[in-house]
Design a protein around this motif. Structure first.
Motif, PDB file in Angstrom:
ATOM      1  N   GLY A  30       3.019   0.284   1.814  1.00  0.00           N
ATOM      2  CA  GLY A  30       3.434  -1.003   1.271  1.00  0.00           C
ATOM      3  C   GLY A  30       3.054  -1.176  -0.184  1.00  0.00           C
ATOM      4  O   GLY A  30       3.760  -1.853  -0.946  1.00  0.00           O
ATOM      5  N   ARG A  31       1.960  -0.549  -0.609  1.00  0.00           N
ATOM      6  CA  ARG A  31       1.528  -0.662  -1.999  1.00  0.00           C
ATOM      7  C   ARG A  31       2.455   0.100  -2.942  1.00  0.00           C
ATOM      8  O   ARG A  31       2.395  -0.088  -4.154  1.00  0.00           O
ATOM      9  CB  ARG A  31       0.105  -0.122  -2.148  1.00  0.00           C
ATOM     10  CG  ARG A  31      -0.932  -0.829  -1.289  1.00  0.00           C
ATOM     11  CD  ARG A  31      -1.210  -2.238  -1.773  1.00  0.00           C
ATOM     12  NE  ARG A  31      -2.238  -2.886  -0.982  1.00  0.00           N
ATOM     13  CZ  ARG A  31      -3.534  -2.859  -1.259  1.00  0.00           C
ATOM     14  NH1 ARG A  31      -3.960  -2.196  -2.314  1.00  0.00           N
ATOM     15  NH2 ARG A  31      -4.393  -3.483  -0.495  1.00  0.00           N
ATOM     16  N   GLY A  50     -16.929   1.517  -0.680  1.00  0.00           N
ATOM     17  CA  GLY A  50     -16.349   0.378  -1.376  1.00  0.00           C
ATOM     18  C   GLY A  50     -15.583   0.730  -2.626  1.00  0.00           C
ATOM     19  O   GLY A  50     -14.728  -0.039  -3.064  1.00  0.00           O
ATOM     20  N   SER A  51     -15.886   1.876  -3.228  1.00  0.00           N
ATOM     21  CA  SER A  51     -15.069   2.303  -4.369  1.00  0.00           C
ATOM     22  C   SER A  51     -13.661   2.611  -3.892  1.00  0.00           C
ATOM     23  O   SER A  51     -13.458   3.019  -2.740  1.00  0.00           O
ATOM     24  CB  SER A  51     -15.679   3.544  -5.019  1.00  0.00           C
ATOM     25  OG  SER A  51     -16.913   3.246  -5.615  1.00  0.00           O
ATOM     26  N   ARG A  52     -12.682   2.433  -4.773  1.00  0.00           N
ATOM     27  CA  ARG A  52     -11.293   2.636  -4.368  1.00  0.00           C
ATOM     28  C   ARG A  52     -10.599   3.577  -5.341  1.00  0.00           C
ATOM     29  O   ARG A  52     -10.847   3.545  -6.541  1.00  0.00           O
ATOM     30  CB  ARG A  52     -10.544   1.307  -4.317  1.00  0.00           C
ATOM     31  CG  ARG A  52     -11.196   0.265  -3.410  1.00  0.00           C
ATOM     32  CD  ARG A  52     -10.255  -0.884  -3.140  1.00  0.00           C
ATOM     33  NE  ARG A  52      -9.097  -0.452  -2.386  1.00  0.00           N
ATOM     34  CZ  ARG A  52      -9.095  -0.332  -1.049  1.00  0.00           C
ATOM     35  NH1 ARG A  52     -10.174  -0.589  -0.358  1.00  0.00           N
ATOM     36  NH2 ARG A  52      -8.000   0.052  -0.426  1.00  0.00           N
ATOM     37  N   GLY A  53      -9.708   4.419  -4.796  1.00  0.00           N
ATOM     38  CA  GLY A  53      -8.869   5.238  -5.656  1.00  0.00           C
ATOM     39  C   GLY A  53      -8.800   6.683  -5.229  1.00  0.00           C
ATOM     40  O   GLY A  53      -9.775   7.258  -4.742  1.00  0.00           O
ATOM     41  N   TRP A  54      -7.608   7.270  -5.428  1.00  0.00           N
ATOM     42  CA  TRP A  54      -7.400   8.693  -5.184  1.00  0.00           C
ATOM     43  C   TRP A  54      -7.907   9.425  -6.427  1.00  0.00           C
ATOM     44  O   TRP A  54      -7.132   9.819  -7.293  1.00  0.00           O
ATOM     45  CB  TRP A  54      -5.931   8.988  -4.952  1.00  0.00           C
ATOM     46  CG  TRP A  54      -5.374   8.495  -3.653  1.00  0.00           C
ATOM     47  CD1 TRP A  54      -5.933   7.609  -2.791  1.00  0.00           C
ATOM     48  CD2 TRP A  54      -4.111   8.865  -3.074  1.00  0.00           C
ATOM     49  NE1 TRP A  54      -5.103   7.392  -1.714  1.00  0.00           N
ATOM     50  CE2 TRP A  54      -3.977   8.150  -1.861  1.00  0.00           C
ATOM     51  CE3 TRP A  54      -3.082   9.719  -3.484  1.00  0.00           C
ATOM     52  CZ2 TRP A  54      -2.857   8.280  -1.046  1.00  0.00           C
ATOM     53  CZ3 TRP A  54      -1.964   9.843  -2.673  1.00  0.00           C
ATOM     54  CH2 TRP A  54      -1.854   9.139  -1.457  1.00  0.00           C
ATOM     55  N   GLN A  55      -9.206   9.604  -6.505  1.00  0.00           N
ATOM     56  CA  GLN A  55      -9.775  10.266  -7.665  1.00  0.00           C
ATOM     57  C   GLN A  55     -11.136  10.856  -7.307  1.00  0.00           C
ATOM     58  O   GLN A  55     -11.768  10.445  -6.327  1.00  0.00           O
ATOM     59  CB  GLN A  55      -9.892   9.300  -8.843  1.00  0.00           C
ATOM     60  CG  GLN A  55     -10.511   7.959  -8.527  1.00  0.00           C
ATOM     61  CD  GLN A  55     -10.347   6.967  -9.663  1.00  0.00           C
ATOM     62  OE1 GLN A  55      -9.719   7.241 -10.685  1.00  0.00           O
ATOM     63  NE2 GLN A  55     -10.931   5.788  -9.500  1.00  0.00           N
ATOM     64  N   THR A  56     -11.551  11.829  -8.095  1.00  0.00           N
ATOM     65  CA  THR A  56     -12.808  12.509  -7.811  1.00  0.00           C
ATOM     66  C   THR A  56     -14.014  11.661  -8.181  1.00  0.00           C
ATOM     67  O   THR A  56     -15.099  11.862  -7.631  1.00  0.00           O
ATOM     68  CB  THR A  56     -12.877  13.846  -8.578  1.00  0.00           C
ATOM     69  OG1 THR A  56     -12.712  13.594  -9.985  1.00  0.00           O
ATOM     70  CG2 THR A  56     -11.800  14.813  -8.094  1.00  0.00           C
ATOM     71  N   THR A 109      -4.390   3.662  -4.634  1.00  0.00           N
ATOM     72  CA  THR A 109      -5.545   3.015  -4.039  1.00  0.00           C
ATOM     73  C   THR A 109      -5.956   3.682  -2.731  1.00  0.00           C
ATOM     74  O   THR A 109      -5.141   4.285  -2.033  1.00  0.00           O
ATOM     75  CB  THR A 109      -5.268   1.528  -3.787  1.00  0.00           C
ATOM     76  OG1 THR A 109      -6.481   0.883  -3.378  1.00  0.00           O
ATOM     77  CG2 THR A 109      -4.230   1.338  -2.694  1.00  0.00           C
ATOM     78  N   GLY A 110      -7.215   3.535  -2.392  1.00  0.00           N
ATOM     79  CA  GLY A 110      -7.726   4.038  -1.132  1.00  0.00           C
ATOM     80  C   GLY A 110      -9.238   3.939  -1.125  1.00  0.00           C
ATOM     81  O   GLY A 110      -9.904   4.219  -2.126  1.00  0.00           O
ATOM     82  N   ILE A 157       1.047  -1.005  -6.396  1.00  0.00           N
ATOM     83  CA  ILE A 157       0.626  -0.020  -7.376  1.00  0.00           C
ATOM     84  C   ILE A 157       1.742   0.139  -8.412  1.00  0.00           C
ATOM     85  O   ILE A 157       2.909   0.300  -8.055  1.00  0.00           O
ATOM     86  CB  ILE A 157       0.341   1.339  -6.699  1.00  0.00           C
ATOM     87  CG1 ILE A 157      -0.731   1.188  -5.628  1.00  0.00           C
ATOM     88  CG2 ILE A 157      -0.066   2.384  -7.734  1.00  0.00           C
ATOM     89  CD1 ILE A 157      -2.071   0.774  -6.133  1.00  0.00           C
ATOM     90  N   GLN A 158       1.384   0.096  -9.685  1.00  0.00           N
ATOM     91  CA  GLN A 158       2.375   0.236 -10.740  1.00  0.00           C
ATOM     92  C   GLN A 158       2.511   1.709 -11.150  1.00  0.00           C
ATOM     93  O   GLN A 158       1.602   2.517 -10.930  1.00  0.00           O
ATOM     94  CB  GLN A 158       1.970  -0.603 -11.951  1.00  0.00           C
ATOM     95  CG  GLN A 158       1.864  -2.099 -11.645  1.00  0.00           C
ATOM     96  CD  GLN A 158       3.176  -2.679 -11.115  1.00  0.00           C
ATOM     97  OE1 GLN A 158       4.232  -2.494 -11.725  1.00  0.00           O
ATOM     98  NE2 GLN A 158       3.106  -3.366  -9.980  1.00  0.00           N
ATOM     99  N   ILE A 159       3.659   2.050 -11.703  1.00  0.00           N
ATOM    100  CA  ILE A 159       3.882   3.413 -12.173  1.00  0.00           C
ATOM    101  C   ILE A 159       2.783   3.771 -13.190  1.00  0.00           C
ATOM    102  O   ILE A 159       2.499   3.018 -14.111  1.00  0.00           O
ATOM    103  CB  ILE A 159       5.269   3.558 -12.831  1.00  0.00           C
ATOM    104  CG1 ILE A 159       6.377   3.152 -11.837  1.00  0.00           C
ATOM    105  CG2 ILE A 159       5.475   4.985 -13.327  1.00  0.00           C
ATOM    106  CD1 ILE A 159       6.439   3.990 -10.591  1.00  0.00           C
TER     107      ILE A 159
END
Length: 343
Positions: free
Chosen positions: A59-60, A101-107, A78-79, A71-73
């Motif tokens: 949905g995001r 609690g941190s969010r994001g597809w990132q290292t 998010t995650g 989520i914008q281009i």
């Protein structure tokens, strides 16, 4: 408090490249690298260990607004994550702390400290705080106890019963004394739902005659239903709802990839049967997560609350993981292992 010094090294992030048409795939995203930033006052930098993959993420990716901001281009996907603190400008956190609690597809993520919760090492596997002890578990707990309210002797049905939310929802209803029927995809999942989770029966939604099999499993009708799927499963269940049944509308994963929504069911029966149907979002109930985690941690520790995880290694595989969960290819709570504890 002065800002902490900048950690060394690069951060990898997966950002939205284009909006998916139908099922998302790796070409809809791209990997970007930048230096790991220093935290400003009140912020914490974490190294991601586990990344949660959940159906709501689809949905995001839509341009139109849903219950949450799209989520914008070019933005990081998010995650929710579990990670280790590597730099802190918040006196409440120190390097080496494990937090959720941190969010994001990132290292690596930079997060205000007031959005983080420290995890006690050893209470449960860290990955559990994104599943059975995290948002999915709290979602199941809230939907069952607030909306479905199963009673001893009633029949309670849950779709996607082998998933992170459904598996907990059925166990919570079982503890309330209900007769619990799961609906899952395939014989392997159905056997696990019965043998490991202790459900009274489980119906394969791939059956040639789902309605007939569900009727056989629920000869006295259905008093409570926890909806995760929608579509043909929902139609089969709604046909068998008893008067005064309660339905918790948690998700409609069968529709998330569709570009044109199918016509809805005729809900005229809701009047005659006086059925309660309520949609809910667990983020509206933050206190329930704290309540659920305190109650469920000992049950996970002693093995009486059963859960299963489906782990994929590597941040770069997160887009494929998302496609998999939307297509029902996961078995249990889906997680991406971004790094290892102690790396």
């Amino acid at each position: 408090m002065a800002a902490a010094s900048s950690p060394s090294g690069l951060r990898r992030s997966i950002v939205l490249k284009r909006r998916p048409k139908g099922e998302p795939n790796a070409d809809d995203f791209e990997v970007r690298e930048d230096p790991i930033p220093a935290p400003a006052a009140g912020e914490v930098v974490t190294r991601t260990i586990w990344l949660s993959i959940d159906p709501y993420m689809r949905g995001r990716l839509r341009e139109e607004q849903t219950y949450a901001v799209a989520i914008q281009i070019g933005e990081v996907m998010t995650g929710e994550t579990v990670g280790e603190v590597i730099a802190s400008a918040d006196p409440a956190f120190s390097a080496g702390d494990i937090v959720v609690g941190s969010r994001g597809w990132q290292t690596h993520s930079v997060t205000p400290g007031d959005r983080l919760t420290r995890i006690s090492k050893g209470a449960a596997p860290l990955s559990a705080y994104l599943g059975v002890l995290g948002m999915p578990g709290a979602t199941a707990y809230a939907g069952v106890t607030e909306i479905c309210k199963p009673k001893a002797g009633e029949t309670f049905v849950v779709s996607a019963a082998s998933g992170a939310v459904g598996s907990v929802a059925g166990q919570v209803a079982k503890r309330a004394g209900a007769r619990v029927i799961g609906i899952a995809g395939g014989s392997e999942k159905c056997l696990w739902v019965q043998d490991s989770l202790g459900f009274d029966d489980c119906v394969d939604h791939r059956s040639m005659d789902l309605r007939r099999e569900l009727l056989a499993a629920c000869p006295n009708g259905i008093d409570g239903y926890f909806e995760n799927v929608g579509g043909a499963v929902q139609t089969a269940v709604f046909d068998q709802l008893n008067p005064f049944a309660r339905v918790a509308m948690c998700g409609m994963v069968s529709q998330y990839n569709q570009t044109v929504m199918p016509p809805g069911p005729n809900l005229g029966f809701v009047v005659g049967k006086r059925v309660l149907i309520q949609g809910f979002i667990v983020s509206d109930r933050p206190a329930r997560l704290t309540e659920w985690r305190a109650m469920a941690e000992p049950l996970v520790a002693d093995g009486s609350l059963v859960y299963r995880e489906d782990v994929i290694d590597g941040l770069e595989n997160a887009p494929d993981a998302l496609a998999g969960i939307l297509g029902g290819r996961n078995f249990g709570k889906l997680l991406v292992r971004v790094s290892h504890e102690g790396d």
